[in-house]
Motif scaffolding. Sequence first.
Motif, PDB file in Angstrom:
ATOM      1  N   GLY A 207       0.812  -1.228   0.000  1.00 10.91           N
ATOM      2  CA  GLY A 207       0.000   0.000   0.000  1.00 10.91           C
ATOM      3  C   GLY A 207       0.841   1.273   0.000  1.00 10.91           C
ATOM      4  O   GLY A 207       0.302   2.363   0.185  1.00 10.91           O
ATOM      5  N   LEU A 208       2.148   1.130  -0.203  1.00 13.23           N
ATOM      6  CA  LEU A 208       3.020   2.311  -0.078  1.00 13.23           C
ATOM      7  C   LEU A 208       3.524   2.836  -1.433  1.00 13.23           C
ATOM      8  O   LEU A 208       4.416   3.686  -1.465  1.00 13.23           O
ATOM      9  N   ASN A 209       2.967   2.315  -2.522  1.00 14.84           N
ATOM     10  CA  ASN A 209       3.298   2.906  -3.829  1.00 14.84           C
ATOM     11  C   ASN A 209       2.764   4.330  -3.858  1.00 14.84           C
ATOM     12  O   ASN A 209       1.711   4.612  -3.283  1.00 14.84           O
ATOM     13  N   ARG A 210       3.480   5.205  -4.549  1.00 18.32           N
ATOM     14  CA  ARG A 210       3.119   6.630  -4.511  1.00 18.32           C
ATOM     15  C   ARG A 210       2.748   7.121  -5.900  1.00 18.32           C
ATOM     16  O   ARG A 210       3.372   6.759  -6.894  1.00 18.32           O
ATOM     17  N   PRO A 271       1.798  -7.357 -10.801  1.00 19.95           N
ATOM     18  CA  PRO A 271       3.141  -7.667 -11.311  1.00 19.95           C
ATOM     19  C   PRO A 271       3.801  -6.412 -11.890  1.00 19.95           C
ATOM     20  O   PRO A 271       3.163  -5.637 -12.599  1.00 19.95           O
ATOM     21  N   GLY A 272       5.076  -6.214 -11.569  1.00 19.38           N
ATOM     22  CA  GLY A 272       5.819  -5.069 -12.121  1.00 19.38           C
ATOM     23  C   GLY A 272       5.323  -3.722 -11.642  1.00 19.38           C
ATOM     24  O   GLY A 272       5.548  -2.704 -12.305  1.00 19.38           O
ATOM     25  N   HIS A 273       4.663  -3.697 -10.502  1.00 18.97           N
ATOM     26  CA  HIS A 273       4.000  -2.482  -9.992  1.00 18.97           C
ATOM     27  C   HIS A 273       4.991  -1.321  -9.824  1.00 18.97           C
ATOM     28  O   HIS A 273       5.894  -1.391  -8.980  1.00 18.97           O
ATOM     29  N   ASP A 274       4.819  -0.249 -10.572  1.00 20.95           N
ATOM     30  CA  ASP A 274       5.701   0.920 -10.442  1.00 20.95           C
ATOM     31  C   ASP A 274       5.551   1.516  -9.044  1.00 20.95           C
ATOM     32  O   ASP A 274       4.436   1.762  -8.581  1.00 20.95           O
ATOM     33  N   ARG A 275       6.697   1.766  -8.397  1.00 23.87           N
ATOM     34  CA  ARG A 275       6.662   2.222  -7.007  1.00 23.87           C
ATOM     35  C   ARG A 275       6.214   3.679  -6.900  1.00 23.87           C
ATOM     36  O   ARG A 275       5.477   4.049  -6.005  1.00 23.87           O
ATOM     37  N   ARG A 276       6.717   4.497  -7.808  1.00 29.03           N
ATOM     38  CA  ARG A 276       6.453   5.932  -7.642  1.00 29.03           C
ATOM     39  C   ARG A 276       6.503   6.643  -8.986  1.00 29.03           C
ATOM     40  O   ARG A 276       7.325   6.303  -9.850  1.00 29.03           O
ATOM     41  N   TYR A 277       5.610   7.631  -9.157  1.00 26.67           N
ATOM     42  CA  TYR A 277       5.715   8.592 -10.263  1.00 26.67           C
ATOM     43  C   TYR A 277       5.738   9.985  -9.650  1.00 26.67           C
ATOM     44  O   TYR A 277       5.021  10.252  -8.669  1.00 26.67           O
TER      45      TYR A 277
END
Length: 341
Positions: A207-210, A271-277
Amino acid sequence: MKLLITGGAGFIGSNFTRMAVNQNPSWKVTVLDKLTYAGRRENLSDLEDNSRFTFIRGDICDPVAVAEAMNGCDAIVNFAAETHVDRSIDDSSSFVRTDIEGVRVLLEEFRKEKRNLFLQISTDEVYGSVESGKSREDDVLAPRSPYAASKAGGELLAMSYWTTYETPVVVTRSSNNYGPWQYPEKLFPLFITNALDGEPLPLYGDGLNRRDWMYVLDHCRALMLILENPVPGSTYNIGAGEEYTNREVTDGILAATDADPGLVRYIDDRPGHDRRYALDVSSIKEKLGWKAEISFEEGLELTVAWYMNNRAWWKEIKSGRFKEYYRVMYSERLGNSRENR
Ligand code: NAD
Ligand code: TYD
């Protein structure tokens, strides 16, 4: 101005179409939209009786439909795309078709006549995951999902027409949008409507992807400014700089809907979830004087109020084929989920 808006029955496209028609009494606006699962005619129902508005149902990959829609138009804004990362992971074929081949068909028809602007709507996801700092327009593109890779292909093709044929192309890369009329597969509308229904809120991974969140009308205002001040060959980042983790967004939604925090579930990650934009938007600020005006708190409140007042719209969507999509995407993962923490 005679303007063609492709994908104008979707989320951002319908908000932008409404702004374009209502704020410009001399403009004639045509929407070309295939009405896929994400596009809905009722998103534009308030414009149906306006004599300056025309709706054409058609595919941007179909040269005949595109030629009819583009007839006599000065500018085009291309929103039409397959847009959901999770669907692109399941099957990328429609993404490559619409987000790349569709752009090629539009560009070929566009360059048959002298026109003012081809505005290609792209995304911050073309930069890939950005662990620190902010992406600038001249950074290397490093897309990581089939959606992001298709969008990168579409915008690179569009810009190649500027280099090769002097087609007056402008590309915009926007951060995540939220607001009214967003199809309830995306984080904001899915979690708001689930919270209102007392259903689980499925957070991916930790839950910490930004993401850098922007209220949709701020985005539309930026696009309007670009239409009024076209500089062919330019690329603009557009974002509000409101960076939050998915957990923070979820907590905001829980508070705004007065829902039970126990609804939150942590489920297997994308899968391959980008952490941050994160976007550096100094270029559009300096060149066009644009900046976002709606704060995250205000935008969240407006959005939750819209979904509360438009239950019939999303209830109909969620009771149709969306149910099968939700079952396939979430039921097993929710079965293995961890509770709120
Ligand atoms: P959306 O999925 O809500 O709407 C897409 C629209 O395109 C729908 O009306 C659909 O019917 C139409 N469409 C799809 N394939 C088509 C085809 N082959 N021919 C004609 N119409 C077709 O998407 P959105 O969230 O409104 O996004 C609009 C654009 O903005 C997209 O290009 C997307 O990549 C870009 N974008 C979106 C976001 C965001 O947060 N939503 C952020 C950055 C960029
Ligand atoms: P999304 O709205 O799909 O936009 P994008 O992937 O294009 O940024 O997702 C936003 C964030 O929310 C992303 O990090 C994935 C996450 N997310 C969840 O945790 N659960 C969900 O059910 C969805 C749809 C997204």
